[in-house]
Design an enzyme around this catalytic site. Structure first.
Site, short mmCIF file in Angstrom:
data_model
loop_
_atom_site.label_atom_id
_atom_site.label_comp_id
_atom_site.label_asym_id
_atom_site.label_seq_id
_atom_site.Cartn_x
_atom_site.Cartn_y
_atom_site.Cartn_z
N ASP A 27 0.92 -1.00 -0.09
CA ASP A 27 0.01 0.50 -0.01
C ASP A 27 1.13 1.58 -0.25
O ASP A 27 0.91 2.05 1.47
CB ASP A 27 -0.80 0.30 1.03
CG ASP A 27 -1.83 -1.16 1.11
OD1 ASP A 27 -2.78 -1.20 -0.05
OD2 ASP A 27 -2.84 -2.14 2.06
N LYS B 7 0.94 -8.06 -4.05
CA LYS B 7 -0.69 -6.85 -4.49
C LYS B 7 -0.23 -5.43 -4.95
O LYS B 7 -0.05 -4.84 -3.61
CB LYS B 7 -1.47 -7.26 -3.65
CG LYS B 7 -2.97 -6.65 -4.51
CD LYS B 7 -4.02 -6.83 -3.49
CE LYS B 7 -4.63 -5.70 -2.10
NZ LYS B 7 -4.74 -4.19 -3.13
N ASP C 122 -4.22 -5.42 -8.78
CA ASP C 122 -5.46 -5.44 -8.22
C ASP C 122 -6.42 -4.48 -8.85
O ASP C 122 -6.83 -2.96 -7.91
CB ASP C 122 -5.77 -5.01 -6.70
CG ASP C 122 -7.40 -5.55 -5.95
OD1 ASP C 122 -8.36 -6.06 -6.62
OD2 ASP C 122 -7.11 -5.11 -4.76
N LEU C 123 -7.41 -4.05 -10.13
CA LEU C 123 -7.09 -2.75 -10.26
C LEU C 123 -9.07 -3.16 -10.60
O LEU C 123 -9.65 -2.10 -10.88
CB LEU C 123 -6.78 -2.18 -11.89
CG LEU C 123 -5.71 -2.87 -11.95
CD1 LEU C 123 -5.34 -1.87 -13.52
CD2 LEU C 123 -5.16 -1.16 -11.27
N LYS C 124 -9.25 -4.07 -10.04
CA LYS C 124 -11.40 -4.30 -10.18
C LYS C 124 -12.00 -3.45 -11.02
O LYS C 124 -12.66 -2.57 -11.22
CB LYS C 124 -11.66 -3.45 -8.49
CG LYS C 124 -11.20 -4.10 -7.27
CD LYS C 124 -11.59 -3.70 -6.25
CE LYS C 124 -10.83 -4.39 -4.59
NZ LYS C 124 -9.13 -3.73 -4.78
N HIS D 175 -14.55 -2.25 -13.81
CA HIS D 175 -16.20 -2.56 -13.31
C HIS D 175 -17.07 -1.69 -14.41
O HIS D 175 -16.04 -0.19 -14.39
CB HIS D 175 -16.53 -2.52 -12.13
CG HIS D 175 -18.46 -2.78 -11.92
ND1 HIS D 175 -18.33 -2.19 -11.28
CD2 HIS D 175 -18.87 -2.73 -13.13
CE1 HIS D 175 -20.12 -2.47 -11.10
NE2 HIS D 175 -20.26 -2.55 -12.38
N ASP D 176 -17.26 -2.51 -15.96
CA ASP D 176 -17.17 -1.30 -17.11
C ASP D 176 -18.07 -1.84 -17.89
O ASP D 176 -19.03 -3.14 -17.63
CB ASP D 176 -16.61 0.20 -17.81
CG ASP D 176 -16.96 0.73 -18.51
OD1 ASP D 176 -17.59 1.00 -18.69
OD2 ASP D 176 -15.76 2.16 -17.79
N PRO E 61 -18.94 -4.47 -21.07
CA PRO E 61 -18.16 -5.64 -20.70
C PRO E 61 -17.39 -5.06 -22.21
O PRO E 61 -16.12 -5.86 -22.68
CB PRO E 61 -19.09 -6.50 -22.38
CG PRO E 61 -20.57 -6.49 -21.26
CD PRO E 61 -20.26 -5.32 -21.17
N ASN E 62 -17.41 -4.57 -23.56
CA ASN E 62 -16.66 -4.47 -24.06
C ASN E 62 -15.23 -3.29 -23.53
O ASN E 62 -14.50 -3.41 -24.16
CB ASN E 62 -17.01 -3.66 -26.06
CG ASN E 62 -15.83 -3.07 -26.79
OD1 ASN E 62 -15.74 -4.56 -27.52
ND2 ASN E 62 -15.95 -2.10 -26.75
N THR F 122 -14.77 -5.91 1.81
CA THR F 122 -14.50 -6.33 2.99
C THR F 122 -14.50 -5.06 3.43
O THR F 122 -15.01 -4.86 4.97
CB THR F 122 -12.91 -7.08 3.13
OG1 THR F 122 -12.28 -5.94 3.21
CG2 THR F 122 -13.08 -8.09 2.43
N ARG G 131 -6.32 -10.29 9.14
CA ARG G 131 -5.84 -10.15 10.14
C ARG G 131 -5.01 -11.05 11.13
O ARG G 131 -5.60 -11.39 12.10
CB ARG G 131 -6.05 -8.82 11.09
CG ARG G 131 -6.78 -7.39 10.41
CD ARG G 131 -5.58 -6.10 10.70
NE ARG G 131 -5.84 -5.30 9.87
CZ ARG G 131 -6.45 -5.22 7.85
NH1 ARG G 131 -4.99 -6.15 8.05
NH2 ARG G 131 -6.68 -4.48 7.28
N GLN H 38 -11.24 -2.95 7.80
CA GLN H 38 -11.52 -4.02 7.31
C GLN H 38 -12.67 -4.28 8.67
O GLN H 38 -12.77 -3.66 9.45
CB GLN H 38 -10.81 -4.49 7.32
CG GLN H 38 -9.37 -4.42 6.65
CD GLN H 38 -10.18 -4.16 4.81
OE1 GLN H 38 -10.76 -5.22 4.40
NE2 GLN H 38 -9.08 -4.49 4.22
N GLY I 19 -1.88 -6.55 4.31
CA GLY I 19 -0.78 -5.77 3.67
C GLY I 19 -0.10 -5.01 5.36
O GLY I 19 0.89 -5.73 5.50
N ARG I 20 -0.66 -4.11 5.85
CA ARG I 20 -0.57 -3.31 6.92
C ARG I 20 0.79 -3.76 8.18
O ARG I 20 1.50 -3.46 8.48
CB ARG I 20 -1.36 -2.41 7.50
CG ARG I 20 -1.14 -0.91 6.50
CD ARG I 20 -2.60 -0.96 7.05
NE ARG I 20 -3.96 -1.43 6.39
CZ ARG I 20 -5.42 -0.65 6.34
NH1 ARG I 20 -5.70 0.77 7.61
NH2 ARG I 20 -5.82 -1.72 5.90
#
Length: 240
Positions: A17, A39, A66-68, A70-71, A73-74, A130, A191, A200, A220-221
């Protein structure tokens, strides 16, 4: 069967991060051999792009990008084409983009991997972040609870051809009971006992998450903010 791991540490992907490439490379070099991969998220990629990714990947560590996505389909299919030359180990999209979007993403990843002669990444779908809980769902007028929504999205992801999903520790057993044995569960919100949960809301210890059926633990942390990140990673691996 669910993928076996030669060492417990291989299940751990450390979330870097930071927006600083030099810091990410430093952590990557120090953690190599102590975790299974790293990540890199949206914040890092927006700051440093493909060059930053390559600098970290050049350490030889597998990368979870990890770009997630979401748009429509094309557009998501095009985004998959754009990042596939980087050869990440894991890529994320949002399951709430729908079945057609997920199907196109999975097909594009497989097709581009063949074309580029690189290993096909796991394409995994984010179910619910999360940081969300039942109160948040109600505030968004989403019917159901995290325990009903997450398995529904996971089943849809599996039917769409995804390799797995991202889910919180609290839904591992539910999702595992309703999906196939090879379906991957990538689990943040991990954790170690005594750690601060931070932002979280649905958390679990590493050992409990693996026992419940997690494939990959995203941590991460508790590692990156420890006084000795390598020692922290070793302690987590020893607990598995």
């Amino acid at each position: 069967m669910l993928q076996d791991f030669a060492q417990p540490s291989e299940r751990i992907f450390c979330a870097l991060d930071t927006t600083e490439t030099s810091r990410a490379v430093e952590l990557a070099k120090s953690l190599k051999g102590y975790v299974g991969g790293l990540k890199l998220g949206l914040e890092f990629y927006c700051a440093n792009g493909a060059d930053g990714f390559k600098a970290v990947a050049d350490t030889g560590m597998p990368i979870f990008l990890d770009l997630k996505f979401h748009d429509i389909p094309n557009t998501v299919a095009g985004a998959m084409r754009a990042v596939m030359p980087l050869a990440p180990k894991i890529l994320t999209i949002h399951t709430q983009g729908g079945q057609e979007m997920m199907r196109r993403a999975a097909e594009e990843a497989a097709g581009q991997a063949d074309k580029l002669d690189v290993e096909k990444p796991w394409v995994v779908g984010v179910t619910l972040l999360t940081s969300l809980d039942d109160k948040d769902l109600a505030g968004m007028s989403v019917e159901g609870t995290t325990e009903t929504v997450v398995p529904t999205l996971a089943r849809l992801a599996e039917r769409s051809g995804l390799d797995g999903v991202v889910c919180s520790p609290k839904e591992i057993e539910l999702v595992r009971s309703q999906t196939g044995p090879d379906f991957k569960l990538v689990v943040p919100g991990i954790r170690p006992a005594g750690s601060d949960a931070g932002d979280q809301k649905r958390v679990m210890t590493p050992a409990d998450a693996v026992s419940a059926g997690a494939s990959i633990l995203v941590i991460g942390r508790p590692i990156t903010q420890a006084s000795d990140p390598v020692e922290a990673a070793q302690a987590i691996a020893a607990s598995l």
